[in-house]
Design a protein around this motif. Structure first.
Motif, PDB file in Angstrom:
ATOM      1  N   UNK A   1      -5.266 -21.579   0.923  1.00 15.61           N
ATOM      2  CA  UNK A   1      -4.409 -20.369   1.148  1.00 15.61           C
ATOM      3  C   UNK A   1      -4.807 -19.221   1.620  1.00 15.61           C
ATOM      4  N   UNK A   2      -4.220 -18.544   2.490  1.00  7.77           N
ATOM      5  CA  UNK A   2      -4.577 -16.945   2.639  1.00  7.77           C
ATOM      6  C   UNK A   2      -4.465 -16.098   1.574  1.00  7.77           C
ATOM      7  N   UNK A   3      -5.431 -15.163   1.156  1.00  6.34           N
ATOM      8  CA  UNK A   3      -5.238 -14.156   0.325  1.00  6.34           C
ATOM      9  C   UNK A   3      -6.363 -13.240   0.465  1.00  6.34           C
ATOM     10  N   UNK A   4      -5.803 -12.103  -0.257  1.00  9.79           N
ATOM     11  CA  UNK A   4      -6.642 -10.753   0.370  1.00  9.79           C
ATOM     12  C   UNK A   4      -8.196 -10.986  -0.433  1.00  9.79           C
ATOM     13  N   UNK A   5      -9.112 -10.729   0.368  1.00  9.31           N
ATOM     14  CA  UNK A   5     -10.640 -10.529   0.035  1.00  9.31           C
ATOM     15  C   UNK A   5     -11.080  -9.328  -0.338  1.00  9.31           C
ATOM     16  N   UNK A   6     -11.101  -9.002  -1.758  1.00  7.16           N
ATOM     17  CA  UNK A   6     -11.505  -7.765  -2.093  1.00  7.16           C
ATOM     18  C   UNK A   6     -12.879  -7.726  -2.282  1.00  7.16           C
ATOM     19  N   UNK A   7     -13.785  -8.810  -2.644  1.00  4.53           N
ATOM     20  CA  UNK A   7     -15.151  -8.874  -2.734  1.00  4.53           C
ATOM     21  C   UNK A   7     -15.676  -9.608  -1.709  1.00  4.53           C
ATOM     22  N   UNK A   8     -16.970  -9.359  -1.233  1.00  7.17           N
ATOM     23  CA  UNK A   8     -17.373 -10.079  -0.072  1.00  7.17           C
ATOM     24  C   UNK A   8     -17.563 -11.516  -0.248  1.00  7.17           C
ATOM     25  N   UNK A   9     -17.448 -12.217   0.531  1.00  9.41           N
ATOM     26  CA  UNK A   9     -17.353 -13.608   0.652  1.00  9.41           C
ATOM     27  C   UNK A   9     -18.458 -13.826   2.295  1.00  9.41           C
ATOM     28  N   UNK A  10     -19.668 -13.980   1.870  1.00 16.47           N
ATOM     29  CA  UNK A  10     -20.733 -14.070   2.868  1.00 16.47           C
ATOM     30  C   UNK A  10     -20.443 -13.121   4.156  1.00 16.47           C
ATOM     31  N   UNK A  11     -20.155 -11.825   3.479  1.00 10.96           N
ATOM     32  CA  UNK A  11     -20.195 -10.764   4.375  1.00 10.96           C
ATOM     33  C   UNK A  11     -18.731 -10.340   4.994  1.00 10.96           C
ATOM     34  N   UNK A  12     -17.835 -11.193   4.446  1.00  8.26           N
ATOM     35  CA  UNK A  12     -16.405 -11.096   4.888  1.00  8.26           C
ATOM     36  C   UNK A  12     -15.417 -10.270   3.657  1.00  8.26           C
ATOM     37  N   UNK A  13     -14.935  -9.263   3.796  1.00  4.46           N
ATOM     38  CA  UNK A  13     -14.049  -8.846   2.760  1.00  4.46           C
ATOM     39  C   UNK A  13     -13.009  -7.926   3.547  1.00  4.46           C
ATOM     40  N   UNK A  14     -12.218  -7.487   2.513  1.00  9.28           N
ATOM     41  CA  UNK A  14     -10.970  -6.627   3.088  1.00  9.28           C
ATOM     42  C   UNK A  14     -10.121  -7.086   3.984  1.00  9.28           C
ATOM     43  N   UNK A  15      -9.815  -8.548   4.010  1.00  6.12           N
ATOM     44  CA  UNK A  15      -8.859  -8.988   5.041  1.00  6.12           C
ATOM     45  C   UNK A  15      -8.219 -10.359   4.221  1.00  6.12           C
ATOM     46  N   UNK A  16      -7.243 -10.602   4.606  1.00  2.30           N
ATOM     47  CA  UNK A  16      -6.599 -11.796   3.858  1.00  2.30           C
ATOM     48  C   UNK A  16      -7.020 -13.265   4.745  1.00  2.30           C
ATOM     49  N   UNK A  17      -7.827 -14.071   4.366  1.00  3.32           N
ATOM     50  CA  UNK A  17      -8.130 -15.118   5.049  1.00  3.32           C
ATOM     51  C   UNK A  17      -8.144 -16.239   4.151  1.00  3.32           C
ATOM     52  N   UNK A  18      -7.920 -17.580   4.791  1.00  3.34           N
ATOM     53  CA  UNK A  18      -7.769 -18.800   3.962  1.00  3.34           C
ATOM     54  C   UNK A  18      -9.117 -19.277   3.609  1.00  3.34           C
ATOM     55  N   UNK A  19      -9.256 -19.652   2.148  1.00  3.33           N
ATOM     56  CA  UNK A  19     -10.360 -20.242   1.866  1.00  3.33           C
ATOM     57  C   UNK A  19     -10.012 -21.267   0.572  1.00  3.33           C
ATOM     58  N   UNK A  20     -10.528 -22.170   0.107  1.00  2.00           N
ATOM     59  CA  UNK A  20     -10.317 -22.960  -0.889  1.00  2.00           C
ATOM     60  C   UNK A  20     -10.319 -22.058  -2.367  1.00  2.00           C
ATOM     61  N   UNK A  21      -9.344 -21.422  -2.870  1.00  2.00           N
ATOM     62  CA  UNK A  21      -9.127 -20.813  -3.913  1.00  2.00           C
ATOM     63  C   UNK A  21      -8.736 -21.678  -5.246  1.00  2.00           C
ATOM     64  N   UNK A  22      -9.114 -21.197  -6.277  1.00  2.00           N
ATOM     65  CA  UNK A  22      -8.867 -21.660  -7.631  1.00  2.00           C
ATOM     66  C   UNK A  22      -7.516 -20.983  -8.054  1.00  2.00           C
ATOM     67  N   UNK A  23      -6.305 -21.522  -8.336  1.00  2.00           N
ATOM     68  CA  UNK A  23      -5.248 -20.770  -8.775  1.00  2.00           C
ATOM     69  C   UNK A  23      -4.671 -21.572 -10.085  1.00  2.00           C
TER      70      UNK A  23
END
Length: 296
Positions: free
Chosen positions: A228-250
């Protein structure tokens, strides 16, 4: 649980059809441009769970709003299909038709209790999810789309494939050696889909079935992996402050983490490149919105 579906066209209808199978969904409110079409859909699906609604101001208690509206006519879609050569660009074509409808919904979104979550299905998912998160920073916003890409890659390659990134521009985590190899796989997956869309139209049933699984995971009491797309507050491999799709645990409608996945240097590079392009696109969208507000 009360759910509002905004837009009950082909994809919206199939989503509603699959929401009816989820026991904990007690009411499905439908808001469509035409109340008559909403009533017709209720009659077609024959369910007491479905409640056509004409006045959004009267809706008070909602757990989720599922945004499936589309302002693109069938004729306009046919013209766009002739103009573009891939499904990502076709989704981008929809933006100019859908922005007005999204903007019209903003007063309603602002009035909703903060507990009400929004799930974006309307294309292009990534731009719209980021647009809404910027305008409504306190709102929980999910974007549905990458789950479809994961399914398509997995079916083509005959194995479970994890993906990250943007809907229609997914990066499959295959550990390939060059960008050309990634491009070849992506083009093959997209060509199959684009040909189906060109011949038979949008695969609404497929989207509805996958959404049903996705939403069941989102609201379930058990921790599950969902793309799902969700807002990244913390860095994920240098990517943050944006909603991007990743395999999240919900779990129970809350993101509790990101699945522990390994990315190659090339996959990280591709992700950063796509995020840069997405941020540029979202900035243009926000400027267009400011222009609409100023004009009013």
């Amino acid at each position: 649980m009360n759910v509002l579906v905004v837009g009950a066209g082909g994809t919206g209808e199939e989503i509603i059809r699959n929401l009816l199978k989820i026991e904990r969904v007690s009411k499905i409110f439908i808001f469509n441009r035409s109340i008559n079409s909403s009533k017709a859909l209720k009659f077609k699906l024959k369910s007491l769970k479905i409640v056509p609604f004409e006045n959004l101001n009267e809706l008070k208690s909602l757990d989720y709003v599922i945004l499936t509206l589309s302002g693109m006519s069938v004729a306009s879609r046919h013209l766009s299909i002739k103009k573009v050569s891939n499904t990502f660009d076709l989704r981008q074509e929809e933006l100019k038709y859908n922005l007005g409808g999204i903007v019209e919904m903003l007063p309603f979104f602002r009035r909703m209790p903060t507990k009400t979550k929004i799930v974006v299905v309307t294309n292009p998912v990534d731009e719209i999810a980021n647009f809404l998160k910027t305008i409504l920073p306190k709102r929980e916003i999910f974007g549905f789309g990458l789950q479809l890409d994961v399914k398509r890659y997995s079916d083509l390659l005959g194995k479970k494939v994890s993906c990250i990134g943007m809907h229609g521009k997914a990066i499959p985590l295959l550990g390939l050696k060059s960008s050309l190899e990634y491009d070849a796989v992506s083009k093959k997956v997209d060509s199959i889909l684009f040909e189906k869309v060109r011949k038979s139209g949008i695969p609404h049933k497929f989207a509805g079935e996958e959404f049903g699984k996705y939403f069941n995971f989102i609201i379930g009491d058990k921790a599950e992996k969902v793309y799902t797309s969700y807002y990244l507050k913390k860095s994920f491999h240098g990517v943050k402050d944006i909603s991007i799709s990743l395999p999240y645990i919900v779990k129970s409608g809350k993101i509790v983490g990101i699945e522990n996945i390994k990315l190659s240097k090339l996959e990280i590079m591709k992700l950063k490149k796509d995020v840069k392009e997405l941020k540029f696109s979202v900035d243009r969208l926000l400027n267009a919105y400011k222009g609409l507000v100023a004009y009013e």
